[in-house]
Design a protein around this motif. Structure first.
Motif, PDB file in Angstrom:
ATOM      1  N   ALA A  23     -22.563   1.154 -45.161  1.00  0.00           N
ATOM      2  CA  ALA A  23     -22.702   0.641 -43.794  1.00  0.00           C
ATOM      3  C   ALA A  23     -23.366   1.638 -42.838  1.00  0.00           C
ATOM      4  O   ALA A  23     -24.193   1.221 -42.022  1.00  0.00           O
ATOM      5  CB  ALA A  23     -21.342   0.195 -43.260  1.00  0.00           C
ATOM      6  N   PRO A  24     -23.061   2.944 -42.896  1.00  0.00           N
ATOM      7  CA  PRO A  24     -23.750   3.873 -41.984  1.00  0.00           C
ATOM      8  C   PRO A  24     -25.274   3.870 -42.134  1.00  0.00           C
ATOM      9  O   PRO A  24     -25.997   4.018 -41.143  1.00  0.00           O
ATOM     10  CB  PRO A  24     -23.153   5.236 -42.344  1.00  0.00           C
ATOM     11  N   ALA A  25     -25.787   3.690 -43.357  1.00  0.00           N
ATOM     12  CA  ALA A  25     -27.237   3.619 -43.548  1.00  0.00           C
ATOM     13  C   ALA A  25     -27.805   2.365 -42.899  1.00  0.00           C
ATOM     14  O   ALA A  25     -28.893   2.398 -42.310  1.00  0.00           O
ATOM     15  CB  ALA A  25     -27.577   3.651 -45.035  1.00  0.00           C
TER      16      ALA A  25
ATOM     17  N   THR B  28     -22.534  -2.584 -35.060  1.00  0.00           N
ATOM     18  CA  THR B  28     -21.303  -1.799 -35.137  1.00  0.00           C
ATOM     19  C   THR B  28     -20.948  -1.622 -36.615  1.00  0.00           C
ATOM     20  O   THR B  28     -21.520  -2.292 -37.487  1.00  0.00           O
ATOM     21  CB  THR B  28     -20.148  -2.505 -34.422  1.00  0.00           C
ATOM     22  N   LEU B  29     -19.989  -0.757 -36.894  1.00  0.00           N
ATOM     23  CA  LEU B  29     -19.537  -0.575 -38.273  1.00  0.00           C
ATOM     24  C   LEU B  29     -19.015  -1.884 -38.842  1.00  0.00           C
ATOM     25  O   LEU B  29     -19.345  -2.271 -39.972  1.00  0.00           O
ATOM     26  CB  LEU B  29     -18.471   0.515 -38.339  1.00  0.00           C
ATOM     27  N   ASP B  30     -18.212  -2.612 -38.063  1.00  0.00           N
ATOM     28  CA  ASP B  30     -17.672  -3.888 -38.538  1.00  0.00           C
ATOM     29  C   ASP B  30     -18.786  -4.886 -38.828  1.00  0.00           C
ATOM     30  O   ASP B  30     -18.737  -5.610 -39.830  1.00  0.00           O
ATOM     31  CB  ASP B  30     -16.692  -4.485 -37.518  1.00  0.00           C
ATOM     32  N   GLU B  31     -19.795  -4.939 -37.959  1.00  0.00           N
ATOM     33  CA  GLU B  31     -20.907  -5.872 -38.164  1.00  0.00           C
ATOM     34  C   GLU B  31     -21.709  -5.513 -39.402  1.00  0.00           C
ATOM     35  O   GLU B  31     -22.124  -6.399 -40.166  1.00  0.00           O
ATOM     36  CB  GLU B  31     -21.813  -5.883 -36.930  1.00  0.00           C
ATOM     37  N   ALA B  32     -21.914  -4.216 -39.626  1.00  0.00           N
ATOM     38  CA  ALA B  32     -22.654  -3.789 -40.809  1.00  0.00           C
ATOM     39  C   ALA B  32     -21.884  -4.139 -42.085  1.00  0.00           C
ATOM     40  O   ALA B  32     -22.463  -4.646 -43.055  1.00  0.00           O
ATOM     41  CB  ALA B  32     -22.925  -2.290 -40.740  1.00  0.00           C
ATOM     42  N   GLN B  33     -20.590  -3.894 -42.089  1.00  0.00           N
ATOM     43  CA  GLN B  33     -19.793  -4.216 -43.267  1.00  0.00           C
ATOM     44  C   GLN B  33     -19.718  -5.723 -43.506  1.00  0.00           C
ATOM     45  O   GLN B  33     -19.757  -6.179 -44.654  1.00  0.00           O
ATOM     46  CB  GLN B  33     -18.398  -3.614 -43.123  1.00  0.00           C
ATOM     47  N   GLU B  34     -19.649  -6.484 -42.415  1.00  0.00           N
ATOM     48  CA  GLU B  34     -19.637  -7.944 -42.560  1.00  0.00           C
ATOM     49  C   GLU B  34     -20.957  -8.441 -43.146  1.00  0.00           C
ATOM     50  O   GLU B  34     -20.979  -9.345 -43.987  1.00  0.00           O
ATOM     51  CB  GLU B  34     -19.393  -8.602 -41.200  1.00  0.00           C
ATOM     52  N   ARG B  35     -22.059  -7.841 -42.726  1.00  0.00           N
ATOM     53  CA  ARG B  35     -23.368  -8.232 -43.250  1.00  0.00           C
ATOM     54  C   ARG B  35     -23.452  -7.947 -44.742  1.00  0.00           C
ATOM     55  O   ARG B  35     -23.955  -8.761 -45.525  1.00  0.00           O
ATOM     56  CB  ARG B  35     -24.472  -7.496 -42.498  1.00  0.00           C
ATOM     57  N   ILE B  36     -22.953  -6.792 -45.175  1.00  0.00           N
ATOM     58  CA  ILE B  36     -22.956  -6.444 -46.593  1.00  0.00           C
ATOM     59  C   ILE B  36     -22.104  -7.435 -47.388  1.00  0.00           C
ATOM     60  O   ILE B  36     -22.500  -7.886 -48.465  1.00  0.00           O
ATOM     61  CB  ILE B  36     -22.480  -4.994 -46.789  1.00  0.00           C
ATOM     62  N   THR B  37     -20.955  -7.809 -46.838  1.00  0.00           N
ATOM     63  CA  THR B  37     -20.106  -8.817 -47.484  1.00  0.00           C
ATOM     64  C   THR B  37     -20.843 -10.143 -47.596  1.00  0.00           C
ATOM     65  O   THR B  37     -20.794 -10.819 -48.633  1.00  0.00           O
ATOM     66  CB  THR B  37     -18.796  -8.995 -46.694  1.00  0.00           C
ATOM     67  N   ARG B  38     -21.554 -10.523 -46.537  1.00  0.00           N
ATOM     68  CA  ARG B  38     -22.294 -11.789 -46.527  1.00  0.00           C
ATOM     69  C   ARG B  38     -23.392 -11.785 -47.596  1.00  0.00           C
ATOM     70  O   ARG B  38     -23.651 -12.815 -48.229  1.00  0.00           O
ATOM     71  CB  ARG B  38     -22.879 -12.014 -45.133  1.00  0.00           C
ATOM     72  N   TRP B  39     -24.034 -10.628 -47.818  1.00  0.00           N
ATOM     73  CA  TRP B  39     -25.063 -10.558 -48.864  1.00  0.00           C
ATOM     74  C   TRP B  39     -24.470 -10.825 -50.234  1.00  0.00           C
ATOM     75  O   TRP B  39     -25.100 -11.469 -51.079  1.00  0.00           O
ATOM     76  CB  TRP B  39     -25.753  -9.199 -48.852  1.00  0.00           C
ATOM     77  N   LYS B  40     -23.260 -10.347 -50.471  1.00  0.00           N
ATOM     78  CA  LYS B  40     -22.612 -10.605 -51.760  1.00  0.00           C
ATOM     79  C   LYS B  40     -22.332 -12.103 -51.933  1.00  0.00           C
ATOM     80  O   LYS B  40     -22.504 -12.655 -53.020  1.00  0.00           O
ATOM     81  CB  LYS B  40     -21.335  -9.786 -51.877  1.00  0.00           C
ATOM     82  N   VAL B  41     -21.892 -12.737 -50.846  1.00  0.00           N
ATOM     83  CA  VAL B  41     -21.646 -14.183 -50.884  1.00  0.00           C
ATOM     84  C   VAL B  41     -22.947 -14.927 -51.153  1.00  0.00           C
ATOM     85  O   VAL B  41     -22.997 -15.865 -51.956  1.00  0.00           O
ATOM     86  CB  VAL B  41     -20.994 -14.662 -49.571  1.00  0.00           C
ATOM     87  N   ARG B  42     -24.019 -14.508 -50.503  1.00  0.00           N
ATOM     88  CA  ARG B  42     -25.302 -15.200 -50.655  1.00  0.00           C
ATOM     89  C   ARG B  42     -25.901 -15.014 -52.044  1.00  0.00           C
ATOM     90  O   ARG B  42     -26.706 -15.839 -52.490  1.00  0.00           O
ATOM     91  CB  ARG B  42     -26.271 -14.764 -49.568  1.00  0.00           C
TER      92      ARG B  42
END
Length: 197
Positions: free
Chosen positions: A38-40, A60-74
């Motif tokens: 997420a920091p990257a 934000t950190l939460d938004e970045a982590q949520e985006r990474i989670t969403r990529w796994k779902v997609r």
């Protein structure tokens, strides 16, 4: 009688397994994004060049982590495949590459990418673009890959052309950037096009 056209890539071919790690030259690799990346992703959204060309807003950190989670779902829903570009297996990401706007049934997908300053000028984006394209065409079975970029983004244009994406034309006033509407180049490659050496 109308005969239905079969899917170019059958449902489940992409999501039927884990997202692969793709090896690049010199020990670099493309791997799925992890939560600790997420920091990257946050740094990328603060980089002026990435903000300019990708229209990226700060995260934000939460938004970045949520985006990474969403990529796994997609990946599982076969809508998107997103990889972190890493210099080595354990290194932090220096960029991103992926397939979006995927139409597996119709056999096409859009390629997108960006690099942080640490990865620029190294040739890794060309290597990554070729590797993802070969995976998408040769392994997944897509027929057509396409990408777009602002006509002012000469670095993206060079990567596209060197990766064998033929310039098909210009889309006028196609995307709104912070400084106004930009014309966009449309590049594509299709199954059977020669791979650059």
């Amino acid at each position: 009688m109308i005969v239905p056209i079969p899917s170019v890539v059958p449902a489940g071919r992409m999501s039927g397994g884990e997202q692969p790690v793709l090896q690049l030259s010199g020990g670099a690799q493309l791997r799925p994004w992890r939560q600790d990346d997420a920091p990257a992703l946050i740094a990328a959204h603060l980089d002026p060049a990435i903000q300019r060309w990708m229209r990226a807003a700060p995260l934000t950190l939460d938004e970045a982590q949520e985006r990474i989670t969403r990529w796994k779902v997609r990946w599982r829903t076969e809508e998107r495949a997103v990889w972190a570009i890493c210099g080595t297996a354990d290194a932090d990401p220096v960029g991103m590459i992926g397939l979006a706007t995927s139409d597996l049934k119709g056999g096409s997908a859009e390629v997108f990418y960006w690099l942080l300053p640490a990865g620029r000028g190294s040739g890794v984006m060309l290597d990554a673009t070729l590797r993802v394209s070969r995976w998408a065409v040769d392994e997944l079975g897509l027929h057509r890959l396409w990408l777009t970029h602002s006509v002012a983004n000469s670095a993206s244009c060079r990567v596209a052309q060197r990766a064998g994406f033929v310039l098909e034309g210009m889309m006028r006033s196609a995307l709104l950037h912070s400084d106004g509407w930009h014309d966009e180049h449309l590049h594509a490659r299709v199954q059977g096009d020669a791979w650059p050496t």
